[in-house]
Design an enzyme around this catalytic site. Structure first.
Site, PDB file in Angstrom:
ATOM      1  N   SER A  62       0.405  -7.126   5.644  1.00  0.00           N
ATOM      2  CA  SER A  62       0.835  -5.785   6.026  1.00  0.00           C
ATOM      3  C   SER A  62      -0.100  -5.296   7.124  1.00  0.00           C
ATOM      4  CB  SER A  62       0.762  -4.838   4.833  1.00  0.00           C
ATOM      5  OG  SER A  62      -0.567  -4.757   4.352  1.00  0.00           O
TER       6      SER A  62
ATOM      7  N   THR B 163      -4.503  -7.028  -0.622  1.00  0.00           N
ATOM      8  CA  THR B 163      -4.799  -5.867  -1.453  1.00  0.00           C
ATOM      9  C   THR B 163      -4.305  -6.037  -2.885  1.00  0.00           C
ATOM     10  OG1 THR B 163      -4.416  -4.556   0.552  1.00  0.00           O
ATOM     11  CG2 THR B 163      -4.670  -3.354  -1.499  1.00  0.00           C
TER      12      THR B 163
ATOM     13  N   HIS C 261     -11.008  -9.775  11.521  1.00  0.00           N
ATOM     14  CA  HIS C 261     -10.565  -8.464  12.026  1.00  0.00           C
ATOM     15  C   HIS C 261     -11.660  -7.801  12.859  1.00  0.00           C
ATOM     16  CE1 HIS C 261      -7.608  -9.362   9.078  1.00  0.00           C
ATOM     17  NE2 HIS C 261      -8.175  -8.760   8.054  1.00  0.00           N
TER      18      HIS C 261
ATOM     19  N   TYR D  39      -9.064  -9.161  -2.177  1.00  0.00           N
ATOM     20  CA  TYR D  39      -9.878  -8.075  -1.635  1.00  0.00           C
ATOM     21  C   TYR D  39     -10.998  -7.666  -2.589  1.00  0.00           C
ATOM     22  CZ  TYR D  39      -7.086  -6.356   2.408  1.00  0.00           C
ATOM     23  OH  TYR D  39      -6.480  -6.188   3.614  1.00  0.00           O
TER      24      TYR D  39
ATOM     25  N   GLU E 203       0.812  -1.221   0.000  1.00  0.00           N
ATOM     26  CA  GLU E 203       0.000   0.000   0.000  1.00  0.00           C
ATOM     27  C   GLU E 203       0.845   1.270   0.000  1.00  0.00           C
ATOM     28  OE1 GLU E 203      -2.689  -2.986   2.287  1.00  0.00           O
ATOM     29  OE2 GLU E 203      -0.548  -2.630   2.022  1.00  0.00           O
TER      30      GLU E 203
ATOM     31  N   ASP F  33      -3.494 -13.746  10.582  1.00  0.00           N
ATOM     32  CA  ASP F  33      -3.221 -12.761   9.526  1.00  0.00           C
ATOM     33  C   ASP F  33      -1.719 -12.692   9.251  1.00  0.00           C
ATOM     34  OD1 ASP F  33      -4.251 -11.097   7.593  1.00  0.00           O
ATOM     35  OD2 ASP F  33      -4.455  -9.349   8.889  1.00  0.00           O
TER      36      ASP F  33
END
Length: 376
Positions: free
Chosen positions: A289, A99, A224, A130, A70, A285
């Site tokens: 990132s 992502t 999450h 995603y 990102e 996870d």
């Protein structure tokens, strides 16, 4: 080679007391006391006294091909090694993209999954990433789930996040339905695994699927759920209504300062709120990132999630007063059920021999067995 583990206290994850356990051909062949073994059997004896014998952990989300990006190419996180997963007590995991679904692909994830399998980890994957439309291996979500043994469902689909593709209700309903039907045809869970971001929408897209479609509630697997106060508040109600609640164990102190709850603390709160214990799971996870963004969505900092956090938060939950059998279920039986992996996450005759030998004095992992073989 047969393995006889003698004298350990067994948690299935329910407490079964001190027993002996025989492993043969990668499965649990016998449990009990006083087994008489012929002298010519090729038998390995393991002294389990002073230890707990518990199921190998099942991690429903690990980014084994790395994540991130990102902040540009310098912010890509590294791949995970199978040896790291085994050392951390994870014998089964499900891999996902994040992502970036352009320079990383579902086909790369499948290759890495097969690398993990060759190294002794029971690895599976989600197709997609995603974003919608879904990027698959064979061309569709249905054919990926039906034709590729390692593909259990679709995910990690991002909702309520500025990094998502802002999917509509109809797009999500179609995607979840496709995964559901494909799972039925393939004899798999066909689960839809959702990344929840910091957006104010929180669980609203999933509530709409629950309330406005005929899709069974437990086809929807959100993770999450401990990342901020408003999402966590909705997750409590979601869990009380019978939905899955997955808590992320990888974290950092500044994320907690920003409002995230550590997974063990969140578990304590969920149980206190009477969320059914069998609907809660942890996910590491791993190697994702872990970015921090400012109010304008600009990247402030990037870190990498650690797979070791799964057992660390399980132990910390016990230190906070959660019974060991409940904490163990959160990292074994519960995610195995959500993922449709009936031979995983439990200790019993006929189950896969994925086992952890835990020091009863410290809850430290002493040895790891996966597929009937000692791996660590």
């Amino acid at each position: 080679m047969l393995t006889l583990i003698k004298g350990a206290e067994i948690f299935s994850p329910a407490y079964l007391g001190q027993q002996d356990l025989l492993v043969a051909d990668g499965r649990i062949a016998w449990m009990g006391k006083g087994m008489s073994v012929p002298a010519d059997w090729p038998l390995m004896h393991v002294d389990g006294r002073g230890h707990y014998l518990v199921p190998g952990m099942v991690d429903p989300l690990a980014h084994i091909t790395g994540g991130g990006g990102e902040g540009g190419f310098a912010f890509r996180t590294p791949e995970l090694a199978a040896s790291e997963a085994l050392k951390a007590g994870v014998t089964t995991l499900v891999a996902a993209l994040g992502t970036d679904s352009l320079t990383r692909s579902p086909a790369q994830v499948l290759g890495k999954v097969r690398e993990f399998r060759a190294a002794g980890v029971n690895a599976f994957m989600y197709t997609g990433s995603y974003h919608l439309p879904v990027k698959s291996i064979t061309g569709t979500v249905e054919s990926d789930i039906i034709l590729i043994p390692e593909v259990l469902g679709v995910g990690e689909v991002a909702i309520s996040d500025h990094r998502s593709s802002a999917p509509t209700h109809d797009e999500l309903a179609r995607l979840v339905s496709e995964a559901r039907v494909a799972g039925l045809l393939a004899g798999k869970s066909g689960v839809s695994f959702f990344h929840l971001g910091d957006g104010q929408g929180a669980l609203a897209p999933l509530r709409a699927l629950r309330d406005k479609t005929d899709i069974p509630l437990r086809q929807l697997y959100p993770t999450h759920c401990n990342r901020n106060p408003w999402l966590f508040a909705e997750a409590i109600e979601w869990g009380k209504a019978g939905g899955w609640v997955a808590l992320t164990t990888a974290s950092f102190p500044d994320l907690v300062e920003d409002g995230e709850r550590l997974a063990a603390d969140a578990l304590v709160e969920l149980l206190a709120a009477n969320v059914p214990a069998d609907g809660i799971s942890f996910s590491s996870d791993a190697n994702t990132s872990l970015p921090r963004f400012d109010g304008e969505g600009r990247l402030i900092e990037m870190r990498c999630g650690q797979i070791a956090s799964l057992w660390q938060e399980c132990v910390r939950a016990c230190q906070l007063g959660v019974p060991l059998e409940v904490a163990l279920a959160v990292v074994s039986a519960n995610p195995a059920q959500a993922l449709g992996l009936g031979s995983k996450g439990r200790i019993g005759v006929g189950q896969d021999a994925d086992l952890l030998l835990i020091k009863s004095s410290s809850l430290a992992i002493a040895r790891v067995m996966s597929g009937g073989q000692w791996r660590s």
